[in-house]
Design a protein around this motif. Structure first.
Motif, mmCIF file in Angstrom:
data_model
loop_
_atom_site.group_PDB
_atom_site.id
_atom_site.type_symbol
_atom_site.label_atom_id
_atom_site.label_comp_id
_atom_site.label_asym_id
_atom_site.label_seq_id
_atom_site.Cartn_x
_atom_site.Cartn_y
_atom_site.Cartn_z
ATOM 1 N N THR A 100 0.833 -1.204 0.000
ATOM 2 C CA THR A 100 0.000 0.000 0.000
ATOM 3 C C THR A 100 0.863 1.247 0.000
ATOM 4 O O THR A 100 0.595 2.212 -0.730
ATOM 5 N N VAL A 104 1.003 4.352 -2.749
ATOM 6 C CA VAL A 104 0.879 5.771 -2.406
ATOM 7 C C VAL A 104 2.058 6.554 -2.956
ATOM 8 O O VAL A 104 1.898 7.651 -3.506
ATOM 9 N N GLU A 105 3.265 5.997 -2.823
ATOM 10 C CA GLU A 105 4.460 6.673 -3.329
ATOM 11 C C GLU A 105 4.383 6.872 -4.838
ATOM 12 O O GLU A 105 4.716 7.945 -5.353
ATOM 13 N N TYR A 107 1.626 6.979 -6.679
ATOM 14 C CA TYR A 107 0.548 7.924 -6.988
ATOM 15 C C TYR A 107 0.993 9.363 -6.752
ATOM 16 O O TYR A 107 0.761 10.243 -7.588
ATOM 17 N N VAL A 195 -7.061 1.873 -0.112
ATOM 18 C CA VAL A 195 -6.078 2.911 -0.428
ATOM 19 C C VAL A 195 -5.297 2.537 -1.682
ATOM 20 O O VAL A 195 -5.064 3.362 -2.574
ATOM 21 N N CYS A 196 -4.881 1.276 -1.762
ATOM 22 C CA CYS A 196 -4.130 0.782 -2.912
ATOM 23 C C CYS A 196 -4.965 0.908 -4.196
ATOM 24 O O CYS A 196 -4.471 1.346 -5.234
ATOM 25 N N CYS A 199 -5.231 4.606 -5.265
ATOM 26 C CA CYS A 199 -3.982 5.120 -5.832
ATOM 27 C C CYS A 199 -3.753 4.615 -7.250
ATOM 28 O O CYS A 199 -3.405 5.397 -8.149
#
Length: 339
Positions: A100, A104-105, A107, A195-196, A199
């Motif tokens: 995850t 985020v990184e 995205y 979240v994954c 993104c």
């Protein structure tokens, strides 16, 4: 001792994951630790921690092989049972958290390339990594609580728990274990997966809207996002669904062992994500294949013409050793090389 077909399937998958996952993860471990000594970046720190998690699972996997070969009984010293379970389950949830964080990184690097570059610090990834390890390990300490604290000296399940490692539970144990499993599912799987998903869906949407990125590179980025989400869904979803079913039925579902096997496969699938995510891994593999190519040329000259197309980099000047490593469509990757 003859093992059943069920135990044979379990043992076979354990062996497959160990033989395929350990060399790939050790190679990734060597590459990332070398990279961290030079110019560490947040993505390298996250990938290194994900590799460490997979290596821990693989190092304890031989104990699970012995268990499967013994008809799913525990012939090893008793203290290894909760230790193996703790490392095994912690690795599963550490992997979901780091997958995850990697999403985020990626995205942020595409959605806010300039702002993210200015505010990106390796120390943030180090702090996040420490929090992930504490979060997952503290949750999975339930293994020790159930094994040693809940079970009393007169519990009728003592003999079963000695012969079966973390499998047969008393009603008193289940009254604590099942709610904790449900909380694990919500906190360490459902929320990270959402979240994954957010993104990667937005990552693909942004890349599709950028006209200056080659279609091939867009397809590679989309493929990487799909591969990560499939890894997330196939390896971790069934096991966490078993938590929900178990909470509803007030017992561990019998198919939970097969769901755990899918989670184990993650250790073999993560190296593919390492390859697509890190130019350092691509470089290491390129050097490895180039070394094999040189040895083949020296000892088997007749094989060289057949091996060159497979082992040589695509470009002659070294500017494009791999079509993946030149994925300039990701702004964060462009900044990475620009530094």
């Amino acid at each position: 001792m003859a093992i059943s077909s069920h135990d044979g399937v379990v043992l076979g998958i354990y062996i497959l994951v160990f033989l395929t996952g350990l060399p790939a993860n050790l190679l990734a471990f060597y590459t990332f630790q070398a990279k961290l000594r030079q110019t560490p970046t947040p993505i390298d720190i996250l990938l290194f921690n994900l590799t460490v998690s997979d290596v821990i699972l693989l190092l304890f996997l031989p104990f699970k092989m012995v268990e499967a070969a013994s008809g799913m009984t525990w012939p090893l010293p008793e203290f290894l049972c909760p230790l193996t379970g703790f490392c095994y389950y912690s690795s599963i949830y550490i992997s979901t958290l780091f997958l995850t964080a990697i999403s985020v990184e990626r995205y942020l690097g595409v959605a806010y390339p300039i702002k993210y570059k200015l505010n990106r610090r390796p120390i943030y990834a180090v702090i996040a990594s420490g929090c992930f390890w504490v979060l997952a390990c503290s949750h999975c300490s339930i293994v020790y609580i159930v094994e040693y604290q809940v079970q009393g000296p007169n519990d009728t399940h003592i003999e079963d728990t000695i012969s079966k490692c973390y499998e047969n539970f008393s009603q008193k144990q289940l009254s604590i274990l099942l709610p904790v499993r449900l909380e694990l599912c919500v906190t360490l799987f459902c929320l990270p997966f959402l979240v994954c998903l957010f993104c990667y869906v937005n990552l693909v949407r942004i890349l599709a809207s950028l006209p200056n990125i080659q279609a091939r590179r867009k397809q590679r980025a989309v493929g990487l996002a799909v591969a990560t989400l499939l890894n997330f869904a196939i390896c971790f979803a069934p096991y966490n669904i078993s938590h929900i079913v178990g909470f509803i039925q007030n017992k561990s579902p019998p198919w939970r062992v097969y769901a755990l096997l899918l989670s184990t496969l993650n250790a073999s699938l993560d190296p593919a994500i390492f390859y697509f995510s890190s130019t350092a891994i691509q470089q290491t593999l390129g050097d490895l294949f180039a070394g094999i190519n040189r040895k083949l040329q020296a000892f088997m000259p007749w094989c060289y013409p057949l091996c060159v197309p497979c082992c040589e980099p695509e470009g002659d000047n070294g500017t494009e050793k791999s079509s993946i490593s030149n994925m300039g469509g990701l702004p964060s990757e462009r900044f990475e090389r620009g530094r």
